[in-house]
Design a protein around this motif. Structure first.
Motif, mmCIF file in Angstrom:
data_model
loop_
_atom_site.group_PDB
_atom_site.id
_atom_site.type_symbol
_atom_site.label_atom_id
_atom_site.label_comp_id
_atom_site.label_asym_id
_atom_site.label_seq_id
_atom_site.Cartn_x
_atom_site.Cartn_y
_atom_site.Cartn_z
ATOM 1 N N ASP A 21 0.870 -1.253 -0.007
ATOM 2 C CA ASP A 21 0.026 0.158 -0.059
ATOM 3 C C ASP A 21 0.769 1.201 -0.110
ATOM 4 O O ASP A 21 1.583 1.483 1.037
ATOM 5 C CB ASP A 21 -0.988 -0.150 1.189
ATOM 6 N N TRP A 22 0.751 1.906 -0.968
ATOM 7 C CA TRP A 22 1.648 3.184 -1.179
ATOM 8 C C TRP A 22 1.421 4.095 -0.235
ATOM 9 O O TRP A 22 2.323 5.174 -0.119
ATOM 10 C CB TRP A 22 1.683 3.718 -2.627
ATOM 11 N N GLU A 23 0.181 4.197 0.494
ATOM 12 C CA GLU A 23 -0.270 5.245 1.200
ATOM 13 C C GLU A 23 0.335 5.174 2.686
ATOM 14 O O GLU A 23 0.225 5.789 3.462
ATOM 15 C CB GLU A 23 -1.831 5.204 1.382
ATOM 16 N N GLU A 24 0.748 3.811 2.872
ATOM 17 C CA GLU A 24 1.191 3.358 4.163
ATOM 18 C C GLU A 24 2.760 3.522 4.256
ATOM 19 O O GLU A 24 3.387 3.623 3.689
ATOM 20 C CB GLU A 24 1.005 1.882 4.565
ATOM 21 N N SER A 25 3.156 3.673 5.860
ATOM 22 C CA SER A 25 4.334 3.892 6.344
ATOM 23 C C SER A 25 5.175 4.790 5.289
ATOM 24 O O SER A 25 6.240 4.674 4.812
ATOM 25 C CB SER A 25 5.062 2.514 6.121
ATOM 26 N N SER A 57 5.055 5.312 2.140
ATOM 27 C CA SER A 57 4.786 4.542 1.025
ATOM 28 C C SER A 57 6.132 3.985 0.632
ATOM 29 O O SER A 57 6.586 3.893 -0.561
ATOM 30 C CB SER A 57 4.506 5.744 0.065
ATOM 31 N N LYS A 58 6.861 3.498 1.599
ATOM 32 C CA LYS A 58 8.467 2.881 1.380
ATOM 33 C C LYS A 58 7.854 1.540 1.092
ATOM 34 O O LYS A 58 7.056 0.744 1.327
ATOM 35 C CB LYS A 58 9.238 3.064 2.455
ATOM 36 N N VAL A 59 8.925 0.895 0.206
ATOM 37 C CA VAL A 59 8.951 -0.585 -0.014
ATOM 38 C C VAL A 59 9.103 -1.201 1.517
ATOM 39 O O VAL A 59 10.135 -0.795 2.139
ATOM 40 C CB VAL A 59 9.957 -0.951 -1.024
ATOM 41 N N PRO A 60 8.262 -2.314 1.901
ATOM 42 C CA PRO A 60 8.600 -3.044 3.255
ATOM 43 C C PRO A 60 9.979 -3.218 3.221
ATOM 44 O O PRO A 60 10.587 -3.908 2.335
ATOM 45 C CB PRO A 60 7.392 -4.078 3.033
ATOM 46 N N ALA A 95 13.900 2.430 3.149
ATOM 47 C CA ALA A 95 13.071 3.187 3.953
ATOM 48 C C ALA A 95 12.863 4.463 3.155
ATOM 49 O O ALA A 95 12.523 5.554 3.805
ATOM 50 C CB ALA A 95 13.669 3.523 5.150
ATOM 51 N N GLN A 96 13.197 4.425 1.737
ATOM 52 C CA GLN A 96 12.861 5.732 1.035
ATOM 53 C C GLN A 96 11.347 5.737 0.639
ATOM 54 O O GLN A 96 10.850 4.922 0.219
ATOM 55 C CB GLN A 96 13.704 5.873 -0.181
ATOM 56 N N ALA A 97 10.714 6.903 1.095
ATOM 57 C CA ALA A 97 9.305 6.861 0.636
ATOM 58 C C ALA A 97 9.309 7.116 -0.713
ATOM 59 O O ALA A 97 9.940 8.264 -1.328
ATOM 60 C CB ALA A 97 8.654 7.976 1.521
ATOM 61 N N PHE A 129 8.005 11.941 -8.728
ATOM 62 C CA PHE A 129 6.867 10.976 -8.606
ATOM 63 C C PHE A 129 5.880 11.228 -7.450
ATOM 64 O O PHE A 129 4.630 10.559 -7.400
ATOM 65 C CB PHE A 129 7.375 9.498 -8.453
ATOM 66 N N ALA A 130 6.244 12.222 -6.520
ATOM 67 C CA ALA A 130 5.729 11.978 -5.261
ATOM 68 C C ALA A 130 4.147 12.406 -5.487
ATOM 69 O O ALA A 130 3.083 11.583 -4.681
ATOM 70 C CB ALA A 130 6.178 13.298 -4.221
ATOM 71 N N ASN A 131 3.624 13.138 -6.578
ATOM 72 C CA ASN A 131 2.232 13.310 -6.448
ATOM 73 C C ASN A 131 1.252 12.336 -6.654
ATOM 74 O O ASN A 131 0.397 12.071 -6.299
ATOM 75 C CB ASN A 131 2.044 14.257 -7.641
ATOM 76 N N SER A 132 1.920 11.134 -7.371
ATOM 77 C CA SER A 132 1.245 9.984 -7.519
ATOM 78 C C SER A 132 0.762 9.162 -6.481
ATOM 79 O O SER A 132 0.009 8.308 -6.506
ATOM 80 C CB SER A 132 2.139 9.101 -8.610
ATOM 81 N N PHE A 133 1.533 9.153 -5.405
ATOM 82 C CA PHE A 133 1.178 8.413 -4.044
ATOM 83 C C PHE A 133 0.450 9.408 -3.113
ATOM 84 O O PHE A 133 0.531 8.720 -1.829
ATOM 85 C CB PHE A 133 2.286 7.770 -3.868
ATOM 86 N N LEU A 134 -0.057 10.623 -3.169
ATOM 87 C CA LEU A 134 -0.646 11.269 -2.366
ATOM 88 C C LEU A 134 -1.814 10.884 -1.831
ATOM 89 O O LEU A 134 -2.680 10.324 -3.039
ATOM 90 C CB LEU A 134 -0.383 12.809 -2.711
#
Length: 489
Positions: free
Chosen positions: A116-120, A122-125, A166-168, A175-180
């Motif tokens: 879920d890109w909105e969680e944590s 949006s970092k890769v787990p 840990a990079q969001a 690309f930040a806009n796409s995951f807001l």
């Protein structure tokens, strides 16, 4: 201005229940529940189970269709992108992969998870970096494959990622806009399937592929047709499927091109399953998995948190008068020429009474609630005939009336409406790079312009800013497009 939290839900909980519950009989028999990997503890058994399955596939001989590379070959040879059954084909693909994982590790209830890109933030787990068997860098997988379905060139990506542990995703300027949350809520609230899937595929889907695989020139598998060599691919596509499943569960209707997929998939024993169809993928109830977000009790809790005002004014007769919004063209503008790296390309669009269009009422199914709702119209741009450039290490930000636009303007700027990129070169079937339409929701950016007193009633500028995401992109890289159509949706 109305916000998502202040729109009016035009129904009662009782009336909403049938739309929520129509999948329930199949849910009760589902063997697998896909959960949110971003909220799992690193010690959650899912990660070790999935790592075991990835290792088992790597150990299978190349003659076994369940072999890790063979599963990736399915994607490059048969996947659909940029077409109406993008979601349909991938639902089959991920489901059969999940069944193979289950069989190989001997756990019948094994379920994939979703990223879920909105969680944590949006970092890769973390386990996809910390556990060697889930870290694509640790595998010596080679792409080295060519398929006309993907493009004329040979894919030569490697086991690498363009983002760090840990990079969001929301920290990446391009690309930040796409995951807001605002962007994703806009996608979920689109009642028209073409616009919904166009926004979903063209922004969070494609941009996640490019960021993970290609950012900083990584040449990682995720940026190519062999993207499923990276274990995070499957969780990425589970999230795409989850958003579609939620959209369907709300009562929205998906298009069906009635396509068939011959010789694409293999079952848990490695045997071909024959032709599957886009029609067969429409109902989640025909599959053996569910998502933890679409249980009726969860939807009810979300509705309460949104604090939507509910009323029964007129009952069913009132409901009958409120139809879901149908997209309508309200203006357009011709392309002044191809977009070029680091150079603003502005399209003058003419719109009939833009202020009125922004304030007209739209009816849609409120995201995550199954409640019919109203709010002011949303204005969507359809960029038409967009062609894939020769060098795809590039992201295109779409801005509205931005007087200070430069290549450094981040995509989470209030005047940025969205950003798109190019997931792979084009093939002769037009799936991956022939001229395509790109959808961008302009609403929030337009309202920001209006709040500054700079929005005219008869038009505005749609500005494209193409920015390289890796070194070595030639300055003369061209991104041709025909023009922009403005839709009230």
């Amino acid at each position: 201005m109305l916000t998502r939290r202040s729109f009016l839900a035009v129904t009662t909980v009782g009336l909403a229940a049938p739309a929520i519950l129509r999948y329930r009989p199949a849910w009760s028999a589902a063997a697998r529940v896909r959960r949110n990997a971003s909220t799992m503890a690193p010690t959650d058994p899912f990660f070790s189970d999935y790592a075991q399955a990835v290792e088992a596939m790597h150990q299978l001989p190349v003659s076994d269709q369940r072999n890790w590379r063979n599963q990736a070959l399915i994607h490059i040879r048969h996947c659909t992108h940029g077409v109406s059954d993008f979601t349909h084909w991938h639902r089959w693909y991920v489901s059969y992969f999940e069944q193979i994982c289950s069989k190989l590790i001997g756990k019948p209830d094994f379920a994939l998870a979703y990223w879920d890109w909105e969680e944590s933030k949006s970092k890769v787990p973390d386990p996809f970096f910390d556990l060697p068997k889930l870290n694509v860098v640790q595998w010596n997988d080679q792409s080295n494959e060519q398929s006309d379905n993907w493009g004329p060139g040979r894919v030569t990506t490697i086991g690498a990622r363009g983002i760090a542990r840990a990079q969001a995703m929301t920290s990446i300027p391009q690309f930040a806009n796409s995951f807001l949350k605002t962007t994703l809520d806009s996608i979920r609230g689109q009642p028209d399937f073409e616009i919904f899937t166009g926004l979903l595929e063209g922004q969070p889907h494609g941009n996640a592929h490019v960021a993970v695989g290609s950012l900083h020139g990584a040449r990682g598998h995720m940026g190519s047709g062999m993207s499923s060599l990276d274990p995070i691919f499957w969780l990425h596509h589970c999230n795409i499927d989850r958003i579609w499943a939620e959209w369907q569960a709300n009562g929205n209707t998906s298009d069906d091109p009635k396509n068939t997929y011959p010789d694409s998939f293999y079952d848990a024993d490695g045997k071909p399953v024959g032709s599957k169809t886009s029609t067969g993928a429409l109902s989640l109830g025909s599959f053996d998995y569910i998502y933890d977000t679409i249980e009726p009790t969860v939807i009810g809790q979300i509705s309460e948190k949104l604090d939507l005002q509910k009323f029964d004014a007129g009952g069913n007769s009132m409901m009958a008068k409120l139809n879901l919004t149908t997209p309508a063209s309200i203006g357009s503008g011709a392309s002044p020429g191809p977009a070029l790296p680091n150079i603003e390309r502005a399209v003058d669009v003419k719109v009939t009474d833009l202020v009125q269009a922004l304030s007209e009422v739209r009816v849609f199914l409120a995201p995550e609630t199954s409640l019919k709702a109203i709010e002011p119209s949303r204005i969507v741009a359809r960029l038409e005939g967009v062609e894939t450039p020769q060098n795809t290490d590039i992201a295109v930000g779409v801005f509205v009336n931005c007087p200070y636009l430069t290549p450094e303007t981040p995509s989470d700027d209030k005047l940025c409406a969205g950003v798109f990129s190019f997931f792979g070169p084009g093939g002769p079937h037009g799936h991956h790079g022939g001229p395509r339409n790109v959808y961008i929701d302009l609403t929030d950016a337009l309202r920001s312009v209006a709040s500054q007193g700079r929005l005219a009633g008869n038009g505005f500028k749609v500005q494209l800013m193409a920015v390289p995401v890796a070194e070595g992109v030639p300055a003369d890289t061209r991104i041709p497009f025909k023009g922009v159509t403005i839709l009230s949706a």
